[in-house]
Design an enzyme around this catalytic site. Structure first.
Site, PDB file in Angstrom:
ATOM      1  N   ASP A 124       0.917  -1.239   0.119  1.00 38.09           N
ATOM      2  CA  ASP A 124      -0.082   0.048  -0.050  1.00 38.09           C
ATOM      3  C   ASP A 124       0.894   1.389  -0.069  1.00 38.09           C
ATOM      4  OD1 ASP A 124      -2.905   1.150   0.456  1.00 38.09           O
ATOM      5  OD2 ASP A 124      -1.563   2.242   1.877  1.00 38.09           O
ATOM      6  N   TYR A 140       2.662   9.935  -0.203  1.00 34.80           N
ATOM      7  CA  TYR A 140       3.765   9.268   0.609  1.00 34.80           C
ATOM      8  C   TYR A 140       5.289   9.685   0.065  1.00 34.80           C
ATOM      9  CZ  TYR A 140      -0.124   6.459   2.705  1.00 34.80           C
ATOM     10  OH  TYR A 140      -1.204   6.065   3.279  1.00 34.80           O
ATOM     11  N   LYS A 192      -2.919   5.981  -4.299  1.00 35.15           N
ATOM     12  CA  LYS A 192      -4.042   6.879  -3.974  1.00 35.15           C
ATOM     13  C   LYS A 192      -3.780   8.313  -4.777  1.00 35.15           C
ATOM     14  CE  LYS A 192      -3.807   4.647   0.557  1.00 35.15           C
ATOM     15  NZ  LYS A 192      -2.490   4.468   1.006  1.00 35.15           N
ATOM     16  N   HIS A 233      -7.998   9.547  -1.897  1.00 32.65           N
ATOM     17  CA  HIS A 233      -7.252   9.411  -0.393  1.00 32.65           C
ATOM     18  C   HIS A 233      -8.016  10.136   0.726  1.00 32.65           C
ATOM     19  CE1 HIS A 233      -2.845   9.130   1.372  1.00 32.65           C
ATOM     20  NE2 HIS A 233      -3.830   8.808   2.156  1.00 32.65           N
TER      21      HIS A 233
HETATM   22  N1  LIG Z   1      -5.695   6.054   3.601  1.00 35.06           N
HETATM   23  C1  LIG Z   1      -5.057   6.709   4.669  1.00 35.06           C
HETATM   24  O1  LIG Z   1      -5.576   7.916   4.892  1.00 35.06           O
HETATM   25  C2  LIG Z   1      -3.902   6.229   5.653  1.00 35.06           C
HETATM   26  C3  LIG Z   1      -3.679   6.956   6.709  1.00 35.06           C
HETATM   27  C4  LIG Z   1      -2.516   6.291   7.282  1.00 35.06           C
HETATM   28  C5  LIG Z   1      -2.020   5.228   6.848  1.00 35.06           C
HETATM   29  N2  LIG Z   1      -2.315   4.616   5.701  1.00 35.06           N
HETATM   30  C6  LIG Z   1      -1.805   3.220   5.339  1.00 35.06           C
HETATM   31  O2  LIG Z   1      -2.009   2.295   6.305  1.00 35.06           O
HETATM   32  C7  LIG Z   1      -0.655   1.884   6.702  1.00 35.06           C
HETATM   33  C8  LIG Z   1      -0.608   1.473   8.056  1.00 35.06           C
HETATM   34  O3  LIG Z   1      -0.639   2.685   8.706  1.00 35.06           O
HETATM   35  P1  LIG Z   1       0.373   3.493   9.715  1.00 35.06           P
HETATM   36  O4  LIG Z   1       1.753   2.969   8.995  1.00 35.06           O
HETATM   37  O5  LIG Z   1      -0.131   4.914   9.970  1.00 35.06           O
HETATM   38  O6  LIG Z   1       0.350   2.749  11.269  1.00 35.06           O
HETATM   39  P2  LIG Z   1       0.590   1.271  11.826  1.00 35.06           P
HETATM   40  O7  LIG Z   1       0.597   0.215  10.742  1.00 35.06           O
HETATM   41  O8  LIG Z   1      -0.709   1.223  12.675  1.00 35.06           O
HETATM   42  O9  LIG Z   1       1.814   1.470  12.723  1.00 35.06           O
HETATM   43  C9  LIG Z   1       3.128   1.534  12.108  1.00 35.06           C
HETATM   44  C10 LIG Z   1       4.272   1.915  13.391  1.00 35.06           C
HETATM   45  O10 LIG Z   1       4.002   0.720  14.002  1.00 35.06           O
HETATM   46  C11 LIG Z   1       5.530   0.050  14.091  1.00 35.06           C
HETATM   47  N3  LIG Z   1       5.125  -1.178  14.210  1.00 35.06           N
HETATM   48  C12 LIG Z   1       5.033  -2.090  13.135  1.00 35.06           C
HETATM   49  N4  LIG Z   1       4.980  -3.298  13.484  1.00 35.06           N
HETATM   50  C13 LIG Z   1       5.323  -3.327  14.833  1.00 35.06           C
HETATM   51  C14 LIG Z   1       5.265  -4.201  15.781  1.00 35.06           C
HETATM   52  N5  LIG Z   1       5.083  -5.545  15.343  1.00 35.06           N
HETATM   53  N6  LIG Z   1       5.633  -3.980  17.038  1.00 35.06           N
HETATM   54  C15 LIG Z   1       5.586  -2.733  17.455  1.00 35.06           C
HETATM   55  N7  LIG Z   1       5.737  -1.522  16.612  1.00 35.06           N
HETATM   56  C16 LIG Z   1       5.475  -2.012  15.276  1.00 35.06           C
HETATM   57  C17 LIG Z   1       6.214   0.872  12.894  1.00 35.06           C
HETATM   58  O11 LIG Z   1       7.414   0.916  13.101  1.00 35.06           O
HETATM   59  P3  LIG Z   1       8.553   0.526  12.462  1.00 35.06           P
HETATM   60  O12 LIG Z   1       8.290   0.678  10.785  1.00 35.06           O
HETATM   61  O13 LIG Z   1      10.061   1.308  12.739  1.00 35.06           O
HETATM   62  O14 LIG Z   1       8.803  -0.823  12.506  1.00 35.06           O
HETATM   63  C18 LIG Z   1       5.462   2.195  12.854  1.00 35.06           C
HETATM   64  O15 LIG Z   1       5.865   3.188  13.744  1.00 35.06           O
HETATM   65  C19 LIG Z   1       0.526   2.954   6.458  1.00 35.06           C
HETATM   66  O16 LIG Z   1       1.673   2.877   6.271  1.00 35.06           O
HETATM   67  C20 LIG Z   1      -0.251   3.444   4.916  1.00 35.06           C
HETATM   68  O17 LIG Z   1      -0.014   2.541   4.065  1.00 35.06           O
HETATM   69  C21 LIG Z   1      -3.332   5.027   4.859  1.00 35.06           C
END
Ligand SMILES: NC(=O)c1ccc[n+]([C@@H]2O[C@H](COP(=O)([O-])OP(=O)(O)OC[C@H]3O[C@@H](n4cnc5c(N)ncnc54)[C@H](OP(=O)(O)O)[C@@H]3O)[C@@H](O)[C@H]2O)c1
Length: 277
Positions: A48, A53, A78, A111
Site C-alpha cells: 500500500d 507518501y 492513492k 485518498h
Molecule cells: N488512507 C489513509 O488515509 C491512510 C492513513 C494512514 C495510513 N495509511 C496506510 O496504512 C498503513 C498502516 O498505517 P500506519 O503506518 O499509519 O500505522 P500502523 O501500521 O498502525 O503502525 C506503524 C508503526 O508501528 C510500528 N510497528 C510495526 N510493527 C510493529 C510491531 N510488531 N511491534 C511494534 N511496533 C510495530 C512501525 O514502526 P517500524 O516501521 O519502525 O517498525 C510504525 O511506527 C500506512 O503505512 C499506509 O500505507 C493510510
C-alpha cells in the site's frame, strides 16, 4: 474459512485482494525497498502506497528488486487531495504509474473525500478503471454520507473503503453500511500507529494468547473481515505481523476488544469535520 497468508478477498468487480498488505507511510529510500523485499519473501503479496507518501518510485523499485512477476504483487496507490477534479485525476494516475514504473495499479483510491469535487473526481476514477490503468477503484476515509453521494450520482460502486479501523476506533456503523453495499473495509493504522501497543487491557489479552499486542490488533482486523495493512520497515516486525494466521481470538475476547472503542484517531484528519462537508 480458515485464513492464511495467501488468503484473498474477492472485490465487487471480481478482482482478488490479499487480506494482508504492507503499509509504507513514512518509509523512504533503501528502507522501504528492503521492507518490500522482506515482506514479499515472508509471503505478503500486497503493498500500500500513495502519491502523498512520496515513495511510489522506491516502492516500484522494491517490487522489481524482489524478482516477483508484476501480476503476483497487488499494488495500491492513492489520489492526493491537490489532484481532485476530472482532468487532474486523469493526469495524477499517469504520474503515479510513471513513478511506480508500472502499466497499471491493482487498486486506485481517492485518498480523502475533498469537498465540492468528489463526484467529478469519481467520474475520472471510472474512466481510469475502464482504461485498465487500475484493476479496481475505491475510496478512503469516506463516511456513509460521502458514499451515498457517489452512489446517487455515479455508476461504479467503490470496491474498497480504506479507513482507520481498530478496536479503539471501531467504526461498526460504517463497516455494516459498507458490507451491505459490497464495499470491503481496509484497516489503516491497524497498530494504532503504536499509540495503544502498551495499553494494559490489550497487553493482558495478548499475554493470554502468547502473542504480541500488534499481532492481536492485526488478527482482530482479519476477524472483522477487513483487509489489513500494518506498516513496518523492520524485518523481524514484518515477519511478526504476518504470524497471525495460526490462532483465533475467541468470540468473547473479540467482544472485549470491540469494547475498547474510544473514538481514537491516531493520525490524519477526522472525515466528519467541516473540511470534508
Ligand atoms: N488512507 C489513509 O488515509 C491512510 C492513513 C494512514 C495510513 N495509511 C496506510 O496504512 C498503513 C498502516 O498505517 P500506519 O503506518 O499509519 O500505522 P500502523 O501500521 O498502525 O503502525 C506503524 C508503526 O508501528 C510500528 N510497528 C510495526 N510493527 C510493529 C510491531 N510488531 N511491534 C511494534 N511496533 C510495530 C512501525 O514502526 P517500524 O516501521 O519502525 O517498525 C510504525 O511506527 C500506512 O503505512 C499506509 O500505507 C493510510
Amino acid at each position: 474459512m480458515k485464513l492464511n497468508i495467501e488468503s484473498k478477498i474477492v472485490l465487487n468487480n471480481g478482482v482478488e485482494i490479499p487480506v494482508l498488505g504492507l503499509g509504507t507511510l513514512h518509509a523512504h529510500g533503501e528502507s522501504v525497498q528492503n521492507a518490500i523485499i522482506w515482506a514479499l519473501e515472508t509471503g505478503y503479496r500486497h503493498i500500500d502506497t500513495a502519491k502523498a507518501y512520496r515513495n511510489e518510485r522506491e516502492v516500484g523499485i522494491g517490487v522489481k528488486r524482489s524478482g516477483l512477476p508484476r501480476d503476483e504483487v497487488f499494488i495500491t496507490t492513492k489520489l492526493w487531495n491537490d489532484d481532485h477534479g476530472y482532468d487532474n485525476t486523469l493526469a495524477a494516475i499517469d504520474q503515479s504509474l510513471k513513478n511506480l514504473g508500472v502499466d497499471f495499479v491493482d487498486l486506485y483510491l481517492v485518498h480523502w473525500p475533498m469537498s465540492g469535487r468528489r463526484v467529478e473526481t469519481w467520474k475520472a476514477m471510472e474512466t481510469i478503471l475502464a482504461a485498465g490503468k487500475a484493476r479496481a477503484i475505491g475510496v478512503s476515509n469516506f463516511t456513509i454520507q460521502h458514499i451515498e453521494e457517489l452512489l446517487a450520482e455515479t455508476e461504479v460502486i467503490p470496491a474498497v473503503n480504506q479507513i482507520e479501523f481498530t478496536p479503539y476506533l471501531y467504526q461498526k456503523e460504517l463497516q455494516e453500511y459498507c458490507e451491505g453495499k459490497g464495499i470491503k473495509i481496509e484497516a489503516w493504522s491497524p497498530l494504532t500507529s503504536t499509540v495503544k501497543l502498551k495499553d494494559p487491557k490489550l497487553v493482558t489479552i495478548a499475554a493470554k494468547y502468547g502473542r504480541s499486542p500488534a499481532q492481536i490488533l492485526i488478527r482482530w482486523s482479519l476477524q472483522q473481515e477487513a483487509i489489513v495493512i500494518p506498516k513496518s520497515v523492520h524485518k523481524e516486525r514484518i515477519i511478526e505481523n504476518a504470524q497471525v494466521f495460526d490462532f483465533t481470538i475467541t468470540r468473547e475476547d473479540m467482544d472485549q476488544l470491540n469494547g475498547f472503542h474510544e473514538d481514537l484517531r491516531t493520525s490524519g484528519w477526522d472525515p466528519y469535520s467541516d473540511k470534508f462537508k
